[in-house]
Design an enzyme around this catalytic site. Structure first.
Site, PDB file in Angstrom:
ATOM      1  N   GLY A  46       0.836  -1.190   0.000  1.00 27.23           N
ATOM      2  CA  GLY A  46       0.000   0.000   0.000  1.00 27.23           C
ATOM      3  C   GLY A  46       0.871   1.239   0.000  1.00 27.23           C
ATOM      4  O   GLY A  46       1.999   1.217   0.498  1.00 27.23           O
ATOM      5  N   GLN A  51       3.481   9.797   0.662  1.00 29.83           N
ATOM      6  CA  GLN A  51       4.729   9.043   0.855  1.00 29.83           C
ATOM      7  C   GLN A  51       5.698   9.219  -0.302  1.00 29.83           C
ATOM      8  O   GLN A  51       6.871   8.831  -0.202  1.00 29.83           O
ATOM      9  CB  GLN A  51       4.426   7.557   1.058  1.00 29.83           C
ATOM     10  CG  GLN A  51       3.687   7.275   2.366  1.00 29.83           C
ATOM     11  CD  GLN A  51       3.452   5.789   2.516  1.00 29.83           C
ATOM     12  OE1 GLN A  51       2.463   5.269   2.036  1.00 29.83           O
ATOM     13  NE2 GLN A  51       4.370   5.106   3.181  1.00 29.83           N
ATOM     14  N   CYS A 102       5.528  -0.041   7.226  1.00 30.04           N
ATOM     15  CA  CYS A 102       5.236   1.143   6.414  1.00 30.04           C
ATOM     16  C   CYS A 102       6.488   1.503   5.634  1.00 30.04           C
ATOM     17  O   CYS A 102       7.585   1.494   6.195  1.00 30.04           O
ATOM     18  CB  CYS A 102       4.839   2.297   7.340  1.00 30.04           C
ATOM     19  SG  CYS A 102       4.445   3.822   6.460  1.00 30.04           S
ATOM     20  N   LEU A 103       6.319   1.813   4.346  1.00 25.00           N
ATOM     21  CA  LEU A 103       7.485   2.150   3.525  1.00 25.00           C
ATOM     22  C   LEU A 103       8.155   3.434   4.008  1.00 25.00           C
ATOM     23  O   LEU A 103       9.319   3.678   3.685  1.00 25.00           O
ATOM     24  CB  LEU A 103       7.073   2.285   2.046  1.00 25.00           C
ATOM     25  CG  LEU A 103       6.588   0.982   1.395  1.00 25.00           C
ATOM     26  CD1 LEU A 103       6.159   1.230  -0.039  1.00 25.00           C
ATOM     27  CD2 LEU A 103       7.652  -0.097   1.460  1.00 25.00           C
ATOM     28  N   HIS A 144      -4.802   1.841   7.057  1.00 26.31           N
ATOM     29  CA  HIS A 144      -3.436   2.369   7.227  1.00 26.31           C
ATOM     30  C   HIS A 144      -3.174   3.496   6.220  1.00 26.31           C
ATOM     31  O   HIS A 144      -2.653   4.553   6.569  1.00 26.31           O
ATOM     32  CB  HIS A 144      -2.456   1.197   7.046  1.00 26.31           C
ATOM     33  CG  HIS A 144      -1.005   1.560   7.062  1.00 26.31           C
ATOM     34  ND1 HIS A 144      -0.098   0.987   7.934  1.00 26.31           N
ATOM     35  CD2 HIS A 144      -0.279   2.423   6.296  1.00 26.31           C
ATOM     36  CE1 HIS A 144       1.110   1.489   7.705  1.00 26.31           C
ATOM     37  NE2 HIS A 144       1.027   2.359   6.707  1.00 26.31           N
ATOM     38  N   GLU A 145      -3.581   3.261   4.961  1.00 33.68           N
ATOM     39  CA  GLU A 145      -3.308   4.265   3.914  1.00 33.68           C
ATOM     40  C   GLU A 145      -4.186   5.501   4.089  1.00 33.68           C
ATOM     41  O   GLU A 145      -3.729   6.625   3.860  1.00 33.68           O
ATOM     42  CB  GLU A 145      -3.499   3.659   2.518  1.00 33.68           C
ATOM     43  CG  GLU A 145      -2.621   2.455   2.198  1.00 33.68           C
ATOM     44  CD  GLU A 145      -1.153   2.643   2.539  1.00 33.68           C
ATOM     45  OE1 GLU A 145      -0.657   3.788   2.476  1.00 33.68           O
ATOM     46  OE2 GLU A 145      -0.502   1.646   2.898  1.00 33.68           O
ATOM     47  N   HIS A 148      -2.699   7.832   6.444  1.00 32.68           N
ATOM     48  CA  HIS A 148      -1.640   8.671   5.863  1.00 32.68           C
ATOM     49  C   HIS A 148      -2.214   9.964   5.289  1.00 32.68           C
ATOM     50  O   HIS A 148      -1.580  11.020   5.369  1.00 32.68           O
ATOM     51  CB  HIS A 148      -0.931   7.928   4.718  1.00 32.68           C
ATOM     52  CG  HIS A 148       0.199   7.051   5.148  1.00 32.68           C
ATOM     53  ND1 HIS A 148       1.312   7.515   5.805  1.00 32.68           N
ATOM     54  CD2 HIS A 148       0.404   5.714   4.986  1.00 32.68           C
ATOM     55  CE1 HIS A 148       2.155   6.509   6.029  1.00 32.68           C
ATOM     56  NE2 HIS A 148       1.624   5.399   5.546  1.00 32.68           N
TER      57      HIS A 148
HETATM   58 NI    NI Z   1       2.396   3.458   5.575  1.00 38.36          NI
END
Ligand code: NI
Length: 182
Positions: A46, A51, A102-103, A144-145, A148
């Site tokens: 995701g 990000q 998370c990236l 989660h996304e 963000h």
């Molecule tokens: Ni994330």
């Protein structure tokens, strides 16, 4: 298409509230293409536009590879889903726990509790309004996304002690990187 650099904590952009998309046009579709390329390259399941430094309400997800259990060496199946202006319109009372990553917080994982199922309304790449019922990993990933887009990270859902420890570690790493590049 191009892979875009990922924004890593403690970068303050990750705390921005992203703006809604007014029109799904070629510009937005190009961002989505780059996001998928960046996400698959990482690899991740995701990604939110912030990000890659774009404060707009765009999310890409693909949980197919994790869920279908492809055999080793087999080309993983793809199930790309792009969500424009996604919003959660209902959540189950039942909670599930996943070990999230998370990236933007590389190689850190922690258990997070979230509603087990959510109904999400969003616009697709044709600008049409859609709704999906998400459960399991997809439910976790979408929540989660969407977090963000509101400047919220998964570490905000864990204990302050753990969060402070992660932030301290990544703040040190960022300073080290600055020194190395100076
Ligand atoms: Ni994330």
């Amino acid at each position: 298409m191009s892979i875009r650099p990922l924004v890593i904590i403690p970068d303050s952009r990750l705390r921005l509230i992203s703006d809604p998309i007014v029109r799904v046009d070629a510009r937005v579709r190009a961002i989505v293409e780059d996001m998928f390329e960046t996400m698959y390259d990482a690899p991740g399941i995701g990604l939110a536009a912030i990000q890659v430094g774009i404060p707009e309400r765009i999310v890409t997800v693909d949980v197919a590879e994790r869920e279908d259990g492809s055999a080793e060496g087999e080309e993983p199946k793809k199930n790309p889903l792009a969500l424009i202006n996604p919003e959660i319109i209902s959540s189950s009372e039942e909670i599930s726990v996943y070990s999230e990553g998370c990236l933007s917080i590389p190689e850190y994982y922690a258990d997070v509790e979230r509603p087990a199922r959510v109904k999400v309304r969003y616009m697709d790449l044709n600008g049409e309004t859609q709704e999906i019922d998400a459960d399991d990993l997809l439910a976790t990933c979408v929540q989660h996304e969407i977090d963000h887009l509101n400047g919220v990270l998964f570490i905000d859902h864990i204990s302050k002690l753990k969060r402070d420890r992660v932030m301290t570690k990544f703040t040190k790493l960022a300073k080290q990187k600055e020194r190395d590049e100076a």
